[in-house]
Design an enzyme around this catalytic site. Sequence first.
Site, PDB file in Angstrom:
ATOM      1  N   GLY A  56      59.714   6.273  11.920  1.00  0.00           N
ATOM      2  CA  GLY A  56      60.798   5.437  12.169  1.00  0.00           C
ATOM      3  C   GLY A  56      60.661   5.223  13.343  1.00  0.00           C
ATOM      4  N   ALA A  57      60.795   4.019  14.361  1.00  0.00           N
ATOM      5  CA  ALA A  57      60.092   4.190  16.061  1.00  0.00           C
ATOM      6  C   ALA A  57      61.128   4.789  16.091  1.00  0.00           C
ATOM      7  CB  ALA A  57      60.612   2.595  15.993  1.00  0.00           C
ATOM      8  N   ARG A  89      50.639   7.985  16.894  1.00  0.00           N
ATOM      9  CA  ARG A  89      51.057   6.281  16.804  1.00  0.00           C
ATOM     10  C   ARG A  89      51.349   5.164  17.602  1.00  0.00           C
ATOM     11  NH1 ARG A  89      54.842   6.192  11.761  1.00  0.00           N
ATOM     12  NH2 ARG A  89      53.516   4.823  10.775  1.00  0.00           N
ATOM     13  N   ASP A 226      59.668  -1.822  15.600  1.00  0.00           N
ATOM     14  CA  ASP A 226      58.990  -0.976  15.847  1.00  0.00           C
ATOM     15  C   ASP A 226      58.365  -1.131  17.592  1.00  0.00           C
ATOM     16  OD1 ASP A 226      58.429  -0.627  12.818  1.00  0.00           O
ATOM     17  OD2 ASP A 226      57.884   1.386  14.054  1.00  0.00           O
ATOM     18  N   ASN A 236      57.224  -5.169  12.474  1.00  0.00           N
ATOM     19  CA  ASN A 236      57.982  -3.982  11.419  1.00  0.00           C
ATOM     20  C   ASN A 236      56.630  -3.684  10.356  1.00  0.00           C
ATOM     21  OD1 ASN A 236      60.297  -2.414  10.685  1.00  0.00           O
ATOM     22  ND2 ASN A 236      60.171  -3.585   9.301  1.00  0.00           N
ATOM     23  N   LYS A 237      57.003  -3.075   9.484  1.00  0.00           N
ATOM     24  CA  LYS A 237      56.580  -2.514   8.711  1.00  0.00           C
ATOM     25  C   LYS A 237      55.978  -3.541   7.681  1.00  0.00           C
ATOM     26  CE  LYS A 237      55.907   0.736   7.787  1.00  0.00           C
ATOM     27  NZ  LYS A 237      54.264   1.087   7.667  1.00  0.00           N
TER      28      LYS A 237
HETATM   29  O1  MRU Z   1      55.642   4.112   9.367  1.00  0.00           O
HETATM   30  P1  MRU Z   1      56.830   4.141   9.675  1.00  0.00           P
HETATM   31  O2  MRU Z   1      57.485   5.045   7.864  1.00  0.00           O
HETATM   32  O3  MRU Z   1      57.324   4.633  10.602  1.00  0.00           O
HETATM   33  O4  MRU Z   1      57.293   2.313   9.944  1.00  0.00           O
HETATM   34  C1  MRU Z   1      58.753   2.443  10.096  1.00  0.00           C
HETATM   35  C2  MRU Z   1      59.122   1.428  10.094  1.00  0.00           C
HETATM   36  O5  MRU Z   1      58.708   0.428   9.775  1.00  0.00           O
HETATM   37  C3  MRU Z   1      61.037   0.605  10.037  1.00  0.00           C
HETATM   38  O6  MRU Z   1      61.341  -0.221   9.837  1.00  0.00           O
HETATM   39  C4  MRU Z   1      60.541   1.034  11.711  1.00  0.00           C
HETATM   40  O7  MRU Z   1      60.453   2.504  12.744  1.00  0.00           O
HETATM   41  C5  MRU Z   1      62.291   0.761  12.330  1.00  0.00           C
HETATM   42  S1  MRU Z   1      62.759   2.320  11.913  1.00  0.00           S
HETATM   43  C6  MRU Z   1      64.764   2.262  12.534  1.00  0.00           C
END
Ligand code: MRU
Length: 335
Positions: A56-57, A89, A226, A236-237
Site C-alpha cells: 500500500g503506497a 517497487r 499509487d 492503482n491496483k
Molecule cells: O500491490 P499493493 O498491495 O501495494 O497495491 C496497493 C494498492 O494498489 C492500493 O490501492 C494503493 O496503494 C492505495 S493504498 C492507500
Amino acid sequence: MRVIVDDKPEEMVAVWYDSGKVRFIDQRKLPEKLEIYDAGSYSDVALAIREMVVRGAPAIGCAAAYGMALAMSSGEDTGRAAEALRATRPTAHDLFYAVNWMVEMGPQLGPVEAAGKYTADIVERCRRIGENGARYIKDGDSILTHCNAGALATVDFGTALAPIRAARNQGKKLFVYVDETRPWLQGTRLTAWELTNEAIPHAIIADNAAGHFLKSDVDCVIVGADRIAANGDFANKIGTYEKAVVAKENGVPFYVAAPVSTFDFSIKDGNAIKIEERGEDEITSFRDVRIAGASEKARNPVFDVTPSRYVTSIITEEGSFAPGDISRMESRRKR
Ligand code: MRU
C-alpha cells in the site's frame, strides 16, 4: 485501527518503530495469523517492501522512511540505503517521496524522529481524508472498493477506507462490496479483515462480478492510488481501470482517495507511470500449489492506469479536487 485479538478489540497500526527495530503487521499472513515482522536494518526493510510484508503506497513510504532512519542511525551509507529502498517497487510515488523527505529532514530532525514525524503526518492526512470524504457517502449507500486502501496500506485509517470509517462513525448505515483483487487477494484477505474488525457490513465479490453490481446496487466507488499524474490520471491496483469504465457507463460516481504524497506533479499524464510486473507464479499458482498447466506462461502487471476522465473527484487531506483542478492544488502548496 481496531483489531480483534482473542475476541477482544485492540488498537494497532500497520508499521511502527520500537527500540532499533521497525515492526510490521505481516500482511502475507493475514487473515489466518496476526504475526509481527521485525526489520533491524534498511536491507531488512527493503526486503519487507519487496516481499509485501508491508504494502500500500503510504505504508510503503512510512516503511522506507524508517528504513532510511535505521541506515542513518547506524552510520551506513545513506546514498546506498536510498538506492536500495527506491529499487524495491517502482509504482508507488510515496516510496520516492518518503526517501527524498528523509534525505532532507533526517539530518535536521534526527533520523528516528524524522521517520516518526513522517509517519504521524501520513496518519493525520488519512484521518482528514476520512473527514473530507465522508460527505460523499449517504445514509444507506453501498460502496465498491478495490484492493486494500485501508489502515494496513497507510499505517492507520486508510485512504479509500477512511471515508467509509468516518461515515460509519457518523452513524450512517452502509454496505461495502469488496473486490477480491486477484492475484494477491488484497480485498479478500486484508480489506475484508479490516471491515470485519470494525464490524462494517460487507461482502467479498469476485473481481469479475463488479460490473454486475455496478449496474444496480453500487452508489459510489472509492479506491486508493499509487501515483497520480498532474492531469489526474492515476495508477492503482490492476483492475481499477475497468471498474472506473463500468462505473462511468452506469453513472456511478468514482472517487480516488489519496494523500498529497501520492501526487507526482513531475509527470504530465499517466503514460509516464512505470507499472510493476511481478512473478508469474502469482498467477499460475495459489499458495504454492500450481493451478496452471506445467508449461503455461503468465503476465502479471500489478497496477493499471485509469485516465482522469473517469474520475469524479480526488479526495485529499486538503479537500477534494476535480482532476482538472490539480494544478490549483499544486500552486496553492507552493505558496
Ligand atoms: O500491490 P499493493 O498491495 O501495494 O497495491 C496497493 C494498492 O494498489 C492500493 O490501492 C494503493 O496503494 C492505495 S493504498 C492507500
